[in-house]
Design a protein around this motif. Structure first.
Motif, PDB file in Angstrom:
ATOM      1  N   UNK A 235       0.826  -1.212   0.000  1.00  0.00           N
ATOM      2  CA  UNK A 235       0.000   0.000   0.000  1.00  0.00           C
ATOM      3  C   UNK A 235       0.858   1.258   0.000  1.00  0.00           C
ATOM      4  N   UNK A 236       0.264   2.348  -0.462  1.00  0.00           N
ATOM      5  CA  UNK A 236       0.988   3.607  -0.652  1.00  0.00           C
ATOM      6  C   UNK A 236       0.306   4.720   0.125  1.00  0.00           C
ATOM      7  N   UNK A 237       1.108   5.568   0.738  1.00  0.00           N
ATOM      8  CA  UNK A 237       0.622   6.765   1.426  1.00  0.00           C
ATOM      9  C   UNK A 237       1.411   7.967   0.918  1.00  0.00           C
ATOM     10  N   UNK A 238       0.786   9.148   0.970  1.00  0.00           N
ATOM     11  CA  UNK A 238       1.387  10.364   0.420  1.00  0.00           C
ATOM     12  C   UNK A 238       1.302  11.468   1.463  1.00  0.00           C
ATOM     13  N   UNK A 239       2.425  12.140   1.662  1.00  0.00           N
ATOM     14  CA  UNK A 239       2.470  13.308   2.531  1.00  0.00           C
ATOM     15  C   UNK A 239       2.300  14.543   1.660  1.00  0.00           C
ATOM     16  N   UNK A 240       1.246  15.314   1.921  1.00  0.00           N
ATOM     17  CA  UNK A 240       0.992  16.540   1.171  1.00  0.00           C
ATOM     18  C   UNK A 240       1.657  17.703   1.884  1.00  0.00           C
ATOM     19  N   UNK A 241       2.554  18.370   1.196  1.00  0.00           N
ATOM     20  CA  UNK A 241       3.277  19.500   1.789  1.00  0.00           C
ATOM     21  C   UNK A 241       3.308  20.642   0.794  1.00  0.00           C
ATOM     22  N   UNK A 242       3.539  21.796   1.320  1.00  0.00           N
ATOM     23  CA  UNK A 242       3.680  22.975   0.481  1.00  0.00           C
ATOM     24  C   UNK A 242       4.913  23.742   0.931  1.00  0.00           C
ATOM     25  N   UNK A 243       5.709  24.168  -0.032  1.00  0.00           N
ATOM     26  CA  UNK A 243       6.977  24.844   0.248  1.00  0.00           C
ATOM     27  C   UNK A 243       6.800  26.341   0.022  1.00  0.00           C
TER      28      UNK A 243
ATOM     29  N   UNK B 201      12.800  28.167  -0.462  1.00  0.00           N
ATOM     30  CA  UNK B 201      13.771  27.104  -0.715  1.00  0.00           C
ATOM     31  C   UNK B 201      14.278  26.543   0.608  1.00  0.00           C
ATOM     32  N   UNK B 202      14.372  25.216   0.683  1.00  0.00           N
ATOM     33  CA  UNK B 202      14.842  24.493   1.868  1.00  0.00           C
ATOM     34  C   UNK B 202      13.933  24.687   3.080  1.00  0.00           C
ATOM     35  N   UNK B 203      12.705  25.103   2.845  1.00  0.00           N
ATOM     36  CA  UNK B 203      11.731  25.250   3.921  1.00  0.00           C
ATOM     37  C   UNK B 203      10.465  24.510   3.503  1.00  0.00           C
ATOM     38  N   UNK B 204      10.055  23.493   4.286  1.00  0.00           N
ATOM     39  CA  UNK B 204       8.889  22.684   3.944  1.00  0.00           C
ATOM     40  C   UNK B 204       7.863  22.746   5.069  1.00  0.00           C
ATOM     41  N   UNK B 205       6.592  22.697   4.709  1.00  0.00           N
ATOM     42  CA  UNK B 205       5.510  22.705   5.684  1.00  0.00           C
ATOM     43  C   UNK B 205       4.555  21.574   5.354  1.00  0.00           C
ATOM     44  N   UNK B 206       4.351  20.668   6.265  1.00  0.00           N
ATOM     45  CA  UNK B 206       3.478  19.519   6.061  1.00  0.00           C
ATOM     46  C   UNK B 206       2.027  19.939   6.287  1.00  0.00           C
ATOM     47  N   UNK B 207       1.171  19.508   5.387  1.00  0.00           N
ATOM     48  CA  UNK B 207      -0.243  19.876   5.490  1.00  0.00           C
ATOM     49  C   UNK B 207      -1.084  18.693   5.998  1.00  0.00           C
ATOM     50  N   UNK B 208      -1.078  17.569   5.282  1.00  0.00           N
ATOM     51  CA  UNK B 208      -1.879  16.425   5.706  1.00  0.00           C
ATOM     52  C   UNK B 208      -1.315  15.137   5.115  1.00  0.00           C
ATOM     53  N   UNK B 209      -1.934  14.025   5.487  1.00  0.00           N
ATOM     54  CA  UNK B 209      -1.504  12.708   5.048  1.00  0.00           C
ATOM     55  C   UNK B 209      -2.623  12.024   4.280  1.00  0.00           C
ATOM     56  N   UNK B 210      -2.251  11.452   3.135  1.00  0.00           N
ATOM     57  CA  UNK B 210      -3.201  10.705   2.308  1.00  0.00           C
ATOM     58  C   UNK B 210      -2.847   9.225   2.435  1.00  0.00           C
ATOM     59  N   UNK B 211      -3.724   8.422   3.039  1.00  0.00           N
ATOM     60  CA  UNK B 211      -3.463   7.011   3.238  1.00  0.00           C
ATOM     61  C   UNK B 211      -3.523   6.632   4.706  1.00  0.00           C
ATOM     62  N   UNK B 212      -3.483   5.328   4.957  1.00  0.00           N
ATOM     63  CA  UNK B 212      -3.595   4.795   6.313  1.00  0.00           C
ATOM     64  C   UNK B 212      -2.259   4.199   6.731  1.00  0.00           C
TER      65      UNK B 212
END
Length: 492
Positions: free
Chosen positions: A346-354, A357-368
């Protein structure tokens, strides 16, 4: 040439032949720019003198007579060889030259009291040294035809493949050479006081298939410029083929324009490598597949996944507990291919928005991922901001363990602090980029891609297929499908 066991043939270079034809001339043989008439004149003198040779000395040539027909075609050559039969000096025979037209037979001219000679292919040159093939060991070459410039035959077991290492990752280059059963080529690389780079090959590479191992890892500009100078040195040393082996391709992330007035540095670096003189590029895990299209030369792209998958096979992870996680949307295709090799996990995806540069912010998780072992897959770890925030989100969503798998360990500060703070059960990387000892931490595992790159180099050199399924992944697929097991399938 017709074979006669009673005749001892021998080779003679044009220089020796011309010296025989005109001993008093300091430079008697024709240059490559001379016309065919000069070659005909040289052969005419040679045949005259050989036809009248005695046991010692050379008497005056006989009265001139016409040897060749005006319509005879002989191409202009700079070096060739003559196969002569000493036994034929006593009787009349003919002169034979190859005919280069497919519709005409071989020209054959009768010569009174002459010898029989065949104009054959040029001498086989091994690394600039002409060799004399000995056809009959019982015979010997006449003393008046020997040349001090001709040398003994070169060992045929000497390979024409050369591997040179830059200063970016000499340990990986040594491992590749050991896997291939070769020694690294001798090369001198130094930097002047003003920072300029000096490269000198300390062995001949003329006519060789040269492979230059140099990742463009930090310091990227220094290592890239060193690679370009190494390619130029090999090109000026008359290497037959030059392959740039780039385990880590710097500037690969600048492969498109995300905003206006931005540069596409990946294309620029590809042009620099091409213009420097490289004939082929061997890269490992490019940031995006489109980077291969930036090169105007062939690109062989290999993946580090087989090395990581082989290591994961030794882990006691239950097949029902495994989930592959992509740390961002851009890496979904990579993570999906990785999961497919794990019996379609199974596959899960982390949705993030940058936001920078070199700065990441996690928004939500797709998958279990609740109660499962999450394996995060990415092509590189730079500052570890993306993968660290993704791991924190996975723990919040109930993941039991988190593994980080990456091919390239750039490890720009503060990557070590983020990776060693207890979020990861294990951080699995490869040695495409050297990791200094001060950057080691207990959870770090470094795998070698030397066998992968060494096998690829052999297959490129031998013009064999690089289909991964045929020589690496095939054994893995067989292992994970045995008794519906993924990684041993050790259920507690």
């Amino acid at each position: 040439m017709e074979t006669n066991p009673e005749v001892t043939p021998f080779y003679i270079s044009f220089k020796a032949a011309a010296k025989l034809a005109n001993p008093l001339s300091p430079f008697p043989y024709p240059s490559p720019a001379d016309s065919s008439s000069s070659l005909l004149l040289l052969l005419r003198r040679l045949l005259r003198r050989l036809s009248t040779s005695k046991a010692s000395g050379f008497p005056a040539p006989p009265r001139p007579h016409r040897l060749f027909r005006p319509t005879l075609f002989i191409p202009t050559v700079s070096m060739a060889s003559l196969i002569c039969s000493p036994r034929s000096l006593s009787g009349g025979s003919s002169v034979r030259f190859p005919c280069f037209s497919s519709n005409e037979p071989t020209s054959r001219l009768l010569v009174h009291n002459g010898i029989r000679c065949n104009l054959v292919e040029p001498l086989k040159l091994q690394n600039g040294k002409p060799c004399i093939p000995v056809i009959n060991n019982e015979g010997s070459i006449p003393s008046f035809l020997t040349s001090t410039h001709l040398q003994s035959p070169i060992n045929k077991n000497d390979t024409r493949l050369r591997i040179f290492s830059g200063t970016a990752n000499p340990a990986l280059s040594q491992e590749i050479a050991c896997y291939m059963g070769l020694e690294l080529g001798k090369i001198k690389i130094k930097r002047f006081a003003d920072g300029e780079i000096y490269v000198q090959l300390q062995e001949s590479v003329r006519g060789c298939d040269v492979y230059l191992v140099q990742p463009t890892c930090p310091p990227a500009n220094e290592n890239l410029m060193e690679l370009l100078i190494m390619i130029d040195a090999c090109r000026r040393a008359s290497a037959k083929n030059i392959t740039a082996v780039i385990p880590y391709f710097g500037y690969a992330r600048a492969d498109r324009k995300t905003q206006g007035r931005e540069s596409i540095a990946a294309k620029l670096v590809a042009n620099l490598i091409t213009e420097a003189g490289a004939n082929r590029v061997l890269a490992c895990d490019l940031h995006s597949g489109q980077s291969m299209g930036y090169f105007d030369i062939p690109v062989d792209h290999v993946y580090g996944q087989p090395v990581i998958l082989d290591y994961l096979a030794s882990k006691t992870i239950c097949s029902d507990d495994l989930v592959v996680v992509s740390p961002d949307v851009g890496g979904v295709a990579r993570a999906r291919a990785f999961a497919k090799k794990l019996s379609d996990a199974p596959l899960a995806i982390v949705d993030k928005r940058r936001h920078a540069h070199n700065v990441a912010e996690v928004m939500n998780l797709i998958g279990d991922v609740k109660g499962k072992v999450a394996v995060m897959v990415d092509d590189m770890i730079d500052t570890a901001g993306t993968i660290a925030k993704g791991a924190a989100l996975l723990h919040q969503e109930g993941a039991r363990e988190v593994y980080a798998c990456s091919t390239h360990a750039v490890f720009s500060p503060p990557a070590i602090e983020r990776l060693s703070n207890g979020l990861f059960q294990e951080v699995i990387i490869t040695n495409t980029i050297p990791v200094s000892e001060q950057n080691y931490f207990p959870q770090l595992t470094v795998l070698s891609v030397a066998n992968l790159l060494g096998e690829t180099i052999w297959r490129v050199h031998d013009d064999c297929s690089l289909t991964v399924h045929s020589w690496w992944i095939g054994s893995w697929d067989h292992h994970i499908r045995h008794k519906d097991s993924i990684l041993g399938n050790l259920k507690q």
